[in-house]
Write an enzyme that holds these catalytic residues in place. Structure first.
Site, short mmCIF file in Angstrom:
data_model
loop_
_atom_site.label_atom_id
_atom_site.label_comp_id
_atom_site.label_asym_id
_atom_site.label_seq_id
_atom_site.Cartn_x
_atom_site.Cartn_y
_atom_site.Cartn_z
N PHE A 123 0.78 -0.95 -0.30
CA PHE A 123 0.01 -0.33 0.37
C PHE A 123 0.98 1.33 0.06
CE2 PHE A 123 -2.97 3.31 1.85
CZ PHE A 123 -4.40 2.88 1.67
N ASP A 188 0.55 -4.73 8.06
CA ASP A 188 -0.78 -4.63 8.30
C ASP A 188 -1.85 -5.48 7.42
OD1 ASP A 188 -2.40 -2.27 7.66
OD2 ASP A 188 -0.85 -0.74 6.05
N TYR A 211 -12.25 1.63 9.54
CA TYR A 211 -13.02 2.51 8.86
C TYR A 211 -13.14 1.58 7.52
CZ TYR A 211 -8.70 4.89 6.88
OH TYR A 211 -7.82 4.62 6.12
N LYS A 212 -12.65 0.60 7.40
CA LYS A 212 -12.86 0.12 6.33
C LYS A 212 -13.87 -1.35 6.30
CE LYS A 212 -8.84 0.90 4.38
NZ LYS A 212 -7.38 0.20 4.04
N ARG A 361 -12.26 -3.27 -8.28
CA ARG A 361 -12.30 -3.92 -7.14
C ARG A 361 -14.49 -3.92 -6.38
NH1 ARG A 361 -8.71 -1.03 -2.12
NH2 ARG A 361 -10.75 -0.26 -1.93
#
Ligand SMILES: *Cc1c(COP(=O)(O)O)cnc(C)c1O
Length: 401
Positions: A123, A188, A211-212, A361
């Site tokens: 990421f 991560d 927040y995912k 995605r």
């Protein structure tokens, strides 16, 4: 057809988690939200919790801090128990993933000499943080071509890897890979926490966001995990008063707390922590094994339909076919991925996201995604591309994709 819609409906009827969908705010029942791996839906309970906090603030003002001050460790301990397979005092909820990664890698460099390593596909914020740290700490930065290459760097001090790849959705075996190197591995967990089972007892260090799949809302606090046996030998590069032993003694010297709490820095985001706490009620009720099991079933349905319907339209599945080797999203490669994403949103009421250069995605968070949603999303995608509708959208880039 390969899988009839009726089969998806039957899976929903038999789904032990089906009722959890009602715990979320859903304003447009026709919209299929397949981007909960970017920003999770709003749990209904959060609105009430935030309203209560407003009353607390309005009424009790500074006195209310008594109930808020230990939220980073209290919510951290809950997160540890519900989602991370970690022990009390090993997790705190604070700051952003980016800042937490900086703190842990900086501290890990005090424990090991050598290079800072990650893989090129990791990421972006992770790569940028590591690049900066390599510069400021005078370490060699290695951007390896693969995870295997990253773990094979002989003089590595710290290796940073994502548990679930944000593009492909591939999930790595953290325990096995951590064992292959002498370096400290920082995992991560942003794309795996709340989606699949995690066992932090097999790793040393981790960070992740809320927040995912944890549905704590935009800007919700991140977390960090430090194995208990390591924590007291580590020092945060940000020596803040929230990491200080007896904070309100306001003593002359910095004397860090034991455990992960020493990595706290300044005043915590109380509203975000309360939202995360309320959202964790749902994950605790559902249970991570059930959530993960449903996630594998949802992504398996998507993979089957992608093979049957989408491969003839130029799509390839970029996600591993083994359900145990992926998170809760699927990645579909297509040369026209960007206009296809726009067309899905504008013309088919399906919300995916786009990842450069060629990935559509689709995230299927198990708590609020129905099997029929997966079926409908794939059906709408197939119809739209077959009809060439993606050739009729505004192809200009957006700031947020
Ligand atoms: C979403 C995500 C982040 C987010 O970092 P923030 O600092 O919380 O914005 C970091 N790493 C990965 C792998 C992610 O998926």
């Amino acid at each position: 057809v390969s899988v009839e819609r009726a089969e998806a409906l039957a899976l929903d009827a038999a789904d032990p988690l089906a009722s959890f969908r009602d715990a979320f705010v859903i304003t447009d029942p026709q919209r299929i939200y397949a981007d909960g791996n970017s920003l999770g839906r709003l749990p209904r309970a959060v609105a009430a919790v935030i309203t209560d906090a407003m009353h607390e603030w309005g009424d009790r003002i500074v006195e209310a801090w008594d109930g808020w001050i230990d939220l980073p460790t209290r919510v951290g301990d809950r997160l540890a128990a519900v989602c991370l397979g970690a022990q009390p005092d090993e997790v705190v909820a604070c700051d952003s993933t980016t800042v937490n990664l900086y703190k842990l890698v900086h501290a890990a460099c005090d424990l090991r000499e050598g290079a800072i390593v990650t893989d090129r596909a990791n990421f972006p914020t992770d790569r940028y943080v590591l690049e900066g740290l390599a510069g400021s700490r005078g370490r060699r930065l290695v951007l390896a071509d693969s995870v295997a290459d990253a773990l094979a760097v002989p003089d590595a001090a710290v290796v940073c890897l994502s548990h679930v790849d944000y593009r492909s959705g591939e999930a790595l075996d953290m325990a096995a890979l951590t064992r292959t190197t002498e370096a400290l591995v920082v995992w991560d967990l942003s794309h795996s926490v709340g989606a699949i089972e995690i066992d932090c007892s097999t790793i040393d260090l981790a960070v992740g966001c809320s927040y995912k799949y944890l549905n704590a809302g935009p800007g919700g606090p991140a977390f960090l995990f430090v194995r208990r046996a390591l924590a007291d030998a580590m020092r945060s590069p940000i020596q803040g008063w929230f990491g200080q032993h007896e904070q309100f003694a306001m003593g002359p010297r910095y004397d860090p707390l034991p455990g992960a709490a020493r990595f706290l820095a300044g005043s915590p985001p109380v509203l975000g922590l309360l939202a995360l706490d309320a959202s964790l009620d749902l994950l605790a009720d559902a249970g991570m094994p059930q959530i993960a099991r449903k996630g594998r079933a949802l992504t398996s349905l998507a993979a089957t339909l992608a093979d049957d319907w989408l491969a003839p339209l130029g799509f390839t599945l970029a996600t591993p076919r083994d359900p145990a080797a992926r998170g809760s999203h699927v990645a579909l490669r297509h040369a026209d991925a960007w206009p296809i994403c726009r067309a899905l949103i504008e013309r088919a009421n399906v919300v995916p996201d786009f990842r450069r250069p060629d990935i559509v995605r689709l995230g299927f968070p198990p708590l609020y995604t129905r099997f029929a949603d997966v079926w409908d999303a794939m059906d709408r995608l197939r119809g739209l591309v077959a009809a060439g509708e993606h050739h009729h959208v505004d192809p200009r880039a957006r700031r947020v994709t």
